[in-house]
Design a protein around this motif. Structure first.
Motif, short mmCIF file in Angstrom:
data_model
loop_
_atom_site.label_atom_id
_atom_site.label_comp_id
_atom_site.label_asym_id
_atom_site.label_seq_id
_atom_site.Cartn_x
_atom_site.Cartn_y
_atom_site.Cartn_z
N TYR A 250 27.36 -23.02 -25.13
CA TYR A 250 26.03 -22.88 -24.52
C TYR A 250 26.04 -22.00 -23.27
CZ TYR A 250 24.81 -26.77 -27.60
OH TYR A 250 24.60 -27.59 -28.68
N LYS A 251 27.19 -21.43 -22.95
CA LYS A 251 27.32 -20.51 -21.83
C LYS A 251 26.96 -21.11 -20.47
CE LYS A 251 28.29 -17.38 -24.86
NZ LYS A 251 29.46 -17.94 -25.52
N VAL A 252 27.10 -22.42 -20.34
CA VAL A 252 26.91 -23.04 -19.02
C VAL A 252 28.16 -22.74 -18.20
CG1 VAL A 252 26.42 -25.17 -17.74
CG2 VAL A 252 25.61 -24.91 -20.11
N ASN A 253 27.98 -22.20 -16.99
CA ASN A 253 29.19 -21.82 -16.25
C ASN A 253 29.25 -22.39 -14.84
OD1 ASN A 253 27.33 -20.30 -15.01
ND2 ASN A 253 28.01 -18.34 -15.88
N ARG A 254 28.35 -23.34 -14.58
CA ARG A 254 28.38 -23.97 -13.25
C ARG A 254 28.09 -25.46 -13.39
NH1 ARG A 254 26.69 -20.81 -8.09
NH2 ARG A 254 27.76 -22.24 -6.71
N PHE A 255 28.91 -26.28 -12.77
CA PHE A 255 28.75 -27.73 -12.88
C PHE A 255 28.92 -28.35 -11.50
CE2 PHE A 255 30.33 -26.11 -16.86
CZ PHE A 255 29.60 -26.79 -17.83
N SER A 256 28.20 -29.46 -11.28
CA SER A 256 28.43 -30.24 -10.06
C SER A 256 29.24 -31.47 -10.45
CB SER A 256 27.11 -30.68 -9.44
OG SER A 256 26.36 -29.55 -9.06
N ALA B 13 22.45 -28.56 -21.89
CA ALA B 13 22.19 -27.12 -21.97
C ALA B 13 20.76 -26.82 -21.52
CB ALA B 13 22.43 -26.63 -23.39
N ALA B 14 19.85 -27.75 -21.76
CA ALA B 14 18.45 -27.52 -21.38
C ALA B 14 18.23 -27.71 -19.88
CB ALA B 14 17.54 -28.46 -22.17
N GLY C 225 11.96 -24.73 -14.20
CA GLY C 225 11.14 -25.93 -14.15
C GLY C 225 11.11 -26.68 -15.47
N LEU C 226 10.14 -27.59 -15.56
CA LEU C 226 10.07 -28.46 -16.73
C LEU C 226 9.77 -27.72 -18.02
CD1 LEU C 226 8.27 -31.85 -16.09
CD2 LEU C 226 10.63 -31.37 -16.69
N GLU C 227 8.89 -26.73 -17.93
CA GLU C 227 8.53 -25.97 -19.14
C GLU C 227 9.77 -25.35 -19.74
OE1 GLU C 227 5.34 -23.44 -19.43
OE2 GLU C 227 3.91 -24.91 -18.68
N MET C 228 10.56 -24.76 -18.87
CA MET C 228 11.79 -24.12 -19.33
C MET C 228 12.72 -25.15 -19.95
SD MET C 228 13.68 -21.18 -19.04
CE MET C 228 13.85 -20.31 -17.51
N PHE C 229 12.76 -26.35 -19.36
CA PHE C 229 13.60 -27.40 -19.91
C PHE C 229 13.19 -27.72 -21.35
CE2 PHE C 229 14.32 -31.85 -20.96
CZ PHE C 229 15.68 -31.95 -20.78
N ASN D 9 13.99 -24.81 -23.61
CA ASN D 9 15.43 -24.74 -23.90
C ASN D 9 15.84 -25.80 -24.90
OD1 ASN D 9 15.79 -22.68 -22.11
ND2 ASN D 9 16.57 -23.95 -20.45
N LEU D 10 15.23 -26.97 -24.74
CA LEU D 10 15.56 -28.07 -25.65
C LEU D 10 15.11 -27.73 -27.06
CD1 LEU D 10 16.87 -30.83 -25.48
CD2 LEU D 10 14.62 -31.82 -25.06
#
Ligand SMILES: Nc1ncnc2c1ncn2[C@@H]1O[C@H](COP(=O)(O)OP(=O)(O)OP(=O)(O)O)[C@@H](O)[C@H]1O
Ligand SMILES: [Mg+2]
Length: 272
Positions: free
Chosen positions: A168-174, A138-139, A259-263, A266-267
């Motif tokens: 977690y509302k993730v709606n796109r995956f590779s 999610a992060a 970027g990393l800060e957001m990661f 989010n975590l």
């Protein structure tokens, strides 16, 4: 100072264990670093943290040591190769849930103080749908789900995507198909998976490619070497190179916002 784009954060994940996540994460990170990108691998597999051994080293310091105040984030940063670095998560991410808000903030602030900026962070996760795995995915801004033709890999990856989407509302995956006979088979596997997923879930899947079952990859792994170094002309190495260049060139498939800060933020939010 030259402007740098925010770090692209990519998790490599799966519902079922043993499908090739660590192999892909290490080789992908290595390949991206050969394109003159600065790459950080975050080994977030709590059970079988083993990225370091593929590069012939041992990560003595983990995020856990940083959290407990024994070490700094710089101590935890291991140089694997030129442009390629590793941070081992150890049991830090689980531990994060036991910290109070102030302690968590302190840890996360220290994580932001890496001595250099990275173009990519590749996160190798544990398999399954434990809290830890969900938080990591999610992060991260991009999730690569590795699937194989094994029916339980199919079902477990579906379950992982479902919970990431619903909770977690993730709606796109590779998606990467692994251990397939050839590229055609890999694409067919993806199509079958996509049919099932899209029948029940409102998510979009981007196909990144397939890695064939390759005995040379197996023996590179047994020798604790990454195949892109040991055997770059093998079928599996060529396939992973193609996936890497797909990631490099695909602006729309790989999200660079945050970027990393957001990661780390989010975590923090996911684990609070
Ligand atoms: N394309 C392939 N061809 C042959 N062997 C493969 C391939 N991909 C992975 N393997 C083998 O499968 C095994 C599991 O690979 P790997 O450790 O990368 O999986 P994992 O998903 O990280 O496992 P875990 O869930 O335990 O962390 C290894 O022995 C590896 O050599
Ligand atoms: Mg692994």
């Amino acid at each position: 100072m030259s402007f740098r784009y925010p770090t692209k954060t990519i998790s490599v994940t799966s519902g079922k264990g043993g499908v090739g996540k660590t192999t892909l994460a290490c080789n992908l990170a290595y390949k991206l670093s050969r394109y003159d990108k600065k790459v950080l691998i975050f080994d977030a597999d709590l059970g079988m943290s083993n990225v370091d051994i593929f590069f012939g080293t041992r990560a003595e310091t983990t995020i856990f040591d940083v959290m407990s105040g024994k070490k700094t984030i710089e101590d935890a940063l291991v140089r694997l190769d030129s442009n390629l670095y590793l941070i081992s998560g150890g049991h830090g991410i689980d531990q994060m849930q036991n910290l109070d808000a102030y302690a968590r903030r302190t840890v996360l602030d220290s994580l932001k103080e890496l001595p250099m900026s990275f173009d990519y962070m590749v996160i190798d996760t544990s398999p399954g749908i434990s809290q830890n795995v969900l938080h990591m995915n999610a992060a991260a801004k991009n999730n690569i789900v590795v699937i194989t033709a094994d029916p339980s890999s199919f079902a477990d990856s579906y379950a992982l995507i479902k919970v990431l989407n619903q909770k977690y509302k993730v709606n796109r995956f590779s998606i990467v198909s692994n251990c397939v006979k050839n590229q055609e088979d890999g694409f067919y596997l993806f199509k079958r998976f996509q049919d099932v997923v899209q029948k029940f879930l409102f998510v979009s899947l981007d196909y990144l490619g397939a890695i064939p079952q390759d005995s040379q990859l197996k023996s590179a792994n047994i020798n604790k070497r990454i195949i892109l170094k040991q055997d770059p002309t093998s079928d599996a190495a060529i396939a992973i190179s193609q996936i890497s260049s797909e990631i490099l060139k695909s602006q729309y498939k790989i999200n660079s916002s945050g970027g990393l800060e957001m990661f780390w933020d989010n975590l923090a939010r996911a684990t609070s």
